[in-house]
Enzyme design. Structure first.
Site, mmCIF file in Angstrom:
data_model
loop_
_atom_site.group_PDB
_atom_site.id
_atom_site.type_symbol
_atom_site.label_atom_id
_atom_site.label_comp_id
_atom_site.label_asym_id
_atom_site.label_seq_id
_atom_site.Cartn_x
_atom_site.Cartn_y
_atom_site.Cartn_z
ATOM 1 N N TYR A 152 0.828 -1.200 0.000
ATOM 2 C CA TYR A 152 0.000 0.000 0.000
ATOM 3 C C TYR A 152 0.870 1.260 0.000
ATOM 4 O O TYR A 152 1.648 1.474 0.931
ATOM 5 C CB TYR A 152 -0.899 -0.062 1.227
ATOM 6 C CG TYR A 152 -1.760 1.128 1.529
ATOM 7 C CD1 TYR A 152 -2.465 1.787 0.536
ATOM 8 C CD2 TYR A 152 -1.907 1.567 2.849
ATOM 9 C CE1 TYR A 152 -3.286 2.867 0.840
ATOM 10 C CE2 TYR A 152 -2.727 2.635 3.166
ATOM 11 C CZ TYR A 152 -3.410 3.288 2.157
ATOM 12 O OH TYR A 152 -4.215 4.349 2.460
ATOM 13 N N ASP A 237 -1.993 -6.194 9.128
ATOM 14 C CA ASP A 237 -3.070 -5.333 8.640
ATOM 15 C C ASP A 237 -4.150 -6.244 8.059
ATOM 16 O O ASP A 237 -3.974 -6.812 6.987
ATOM 17 C CB ASP A 237 -2.512 -4.381 7.580
ATOM 18 C CG ASP A 237 -3.553 -3.414 7.042
ATOM 19 O OD1 ASP A 237 -4.755 -3.706 7.163
ATOM 20 O OD2 ASP A 237 -3.170 -2.385 6.471
ATOM 21 N N ILE A 239 -7.482 -5.318 7.504
ATOM 22 C CA ILE A 239 -8.666 -4.479 7.298
ATOM 23 C C ILE A 239 -9.559 -4.967 6.164
ATOM 24 O O ILE A 239 -10.704 -4.520 6.050
ATOM 25 C CB ILE A 239 -8.289 -2.997 7.082
ATOM 26 C CG1 ILE A 239 -7.541 -2.803 5.763
ATOM 27 C CG2 ILE A 239 -7.468 -2.478 8.240
ATOM 28 C CD1 ILE A 239 -7.309 -1.325 5.427
ATOM 29 N N LYS A 276 -13.462 -0.967 5.186
ATOM 30 C CA LYS A 276 -13.518 -1.841 4.013
ATOM 31 C C LYS A 276 -14.615 -2.895 4.129
ATOM 32 O O LYS A 276 -15.457 -3.032 3.244
ATOM 33 C CB LYS A 276 -12.155 -2.517 3.802
ATOM 34 C CG LYS A 276 -10.974 -1.570 3.837
ATOM 35 C CD LYS A 276 -11.100 -0.438 2.832
ATOM 36 C CE LYS A 276 -9.899 0.496 2.926
ATOM 37 N NZ LYS A 276 -9.999 1.622 1.977
#
Length: 484
Positions: A152, A237, A239, A276
């Site tokens: 990201y 992470d 998410i 998300k």
């Protein structure tokens, strides 16, 4: 002395440095969209936003729930009796009912195979704030975190900008579908040590942004073993854990460490958000879940700089506690994501464009290596500029994600209505067909068809385009504020 230099003297180094990462092609695409946003009737030749990872496919389900549950809000006649309690309450720990609901939701998203302790949940302003919070807890300026590539682009902002932490890429390759290997981890770690860089941990995204893939259980076990052996932290992470729409099933690091006999759990930390899975980025609900008591205590103090509003906590506690609704929402979201991805990728296959096989996320990793005039990152950027400026699509180039190979692009597919997807596909086909024939791109090839299907379908203004649906930055030329 120039005005810019004077301003730099008046402001802090953090305020004036360029380490926020906005000077990258990833955000240049956002700026191109901001200056000329697509609208099906008002600006049909504008740039279509395909660089925004938002989940807007199930807003109708949430809207229906809100209408059926007016007591969930303190701003309705039905819920106003709770106004004073909620308006006055703000505690670092958060509302107990909110933490309990979030813990249960996190468990449900992971198939009920793992349980989460509500007392280990830390709040923050979105995943951006959660990422920064965990860095402040774990690392000092100059320390480093390993991160598998591609990753990201805004990690530079989230993890490094104000903390002084640095990122060290772990190079992954298309030969094995960009899977993380023990060899790549060890190589990156050894290079950092040789450079006298203090590596404090490893950060992974599962499901992956930008790949849209999930990490296999055995790979996760290998990663946990790696951080245990080197006594460094692992930040996961997760998410996108509720966006899995195909096999294999999702496996969380929380599930893996339950099965490992020797595991230093106090090195494991999970980043989560409702941006998300529930499609609620504007609610700014970011969470850190840590197995480390000291991190929980320290992080709770730091969370005072980015608490989730009590009104939001109150509302979400009611929604997330409605198990019947959540079960329906997760199942329908999965179905719609799978359907949308299949429609989009099948459309690309008609012009021989392939994508990395994926099973999760709000995007796919598109392979345009065959369209590169030069098999270099410069060639990737030349093609990307054509796509932005001529085809009018904001897709994100792989180099912005620190990809090790040129020719890959991330395409977001869940932030727009079906008609906009059709227009995007039409533009891509016209571009590829024209390129195959050696012709220049001609906008007129699709101008006459831009209103595709609008005459025969009722078009809802509420779901018109990402520009209409996305929250807007107070600084219209700073897309970094809401980039994802």
């Amino acid at each position: 002395m120039s005005l810019e230099n004077k301003n730099h003297q008046l402001l802090s180094k953090i305020a004036t440095n360029d380490k926020h990462g906005e000077n990258s092609p990833y955000f240049d695409g956002w700026k191109a969209y901001e200056s000329n946003p697509f609208h099906p009737t008002k600006n049909p030749q504008g740039v279509i936003q395909m660089g925004l990872a938002e989940n807007q496919l199930c807003f109708d389900l949430i809207e229906e729930w809100i209408r059926n549950n007016p007591k969930a809000s303190i701003c309705t006649p039905e819920g106003v009796n709770e106004f004073r309690n909620i308006a006055n309450f703000q505690d670092y720990h958060g509302l107990p009912e909110f933490r309990n609901a979030v813990a249960n939701f996190m468990s449900k998203v992971r198939g009920g195979r793992v349980r989460f302790d509500p007392d280990r949940i830390l709040m923050s302003g979105g995943a951006t704030g959660a990422n920064e919070l965990i860095m402040f807890c774990l690392a000092d300026p100059g320390d480093a975190f390993l991160v598998p590539s591609p990753y990201y682009p805004a990690f530079v902002r989230d993890l490094c900008w104000r903390t002084g932490v640095q990122l060290i890429p772990v190079q992954c390759h298309s030969s094995n579908n960009f899977k993380i290997t023990r060899e790549a981890l060890e190589e990156a770690y050894m290079k950092a040590q040789e450079g006298n860089i203090n590596v404090k941990g490893l950060i992974i995204t599962n499901p992956s942004n930008p790949l849209g893939t999930t990490i296999e259980k055995e790979t996760l076990k290998s990663i946990v073993s790696f951080i245990n052996e080197n006594n460094i932290h692992l930040v996961c992470d997760e998410i996108y854990s509720g966006t899995v729409f195909d096999t294999p099933k999702y496996v969380s690091v929380a599930e893996v460490i339950q099965e490992m006999v020797e595991c230093k759990k106090d090195l494991i930390h999970i980043i989560y958000s409702l941006s998300k899975d529930m499609g609620l980025p504007g609610f700014r609900v970011g969470l850190v879940y840590s197995y480390n008591d000291e991190v929980v205590n320290c992080g709770r103090k730091m969370s005072s700089f980015g608490l989730v509003s009590s009104q939001t906590q109150h509302f979400l506690a009611a929604m997330l506690s409605d198990n019947k609704f959540i079960d329906k929402f997760l199942a329908e979201s999965s179905r719609r994501l799978r359907e949308r991805r299949e429609f989009f990728t099948m459309g690309l296959e008609k012009v021989n464009i392939t994508c990395l096989p994926s099973n999760a996320g709000l995007f796919f990793w598109m392979n345009l290596r065959s369209l590169l005039r030069e098999k270099t990152f410069e060639g990737e950027m030349k093609l990307w500029r054509l796509i932005i400026n001529e085809v009018k699509l904001n897709v994100s180039p792989g180099s912005a994600f620190n990809c090790s190979e040129p020719g890959w692009y991330r395409v977001c597919f869940a932030n727009m209505d079906h008609e906009t997807v059709e227009i995007a596909l039409m533009r891509i086909r016209a571009f590829v067909n024209g390129r195959d024939k050696g012709k220049n791109i001609e906008m007129k090839r699709w101008k006459s068809n831009l209103r595709l299907s609008f005459s025969s379908r009722r078009f809802d203004e509420k779901v018109m385009s990402p520009h209409m649906m996305s929250p807007h930055s107070p600084m219209p030329h700073s897309p970094l504020v809401r980039a994802t």
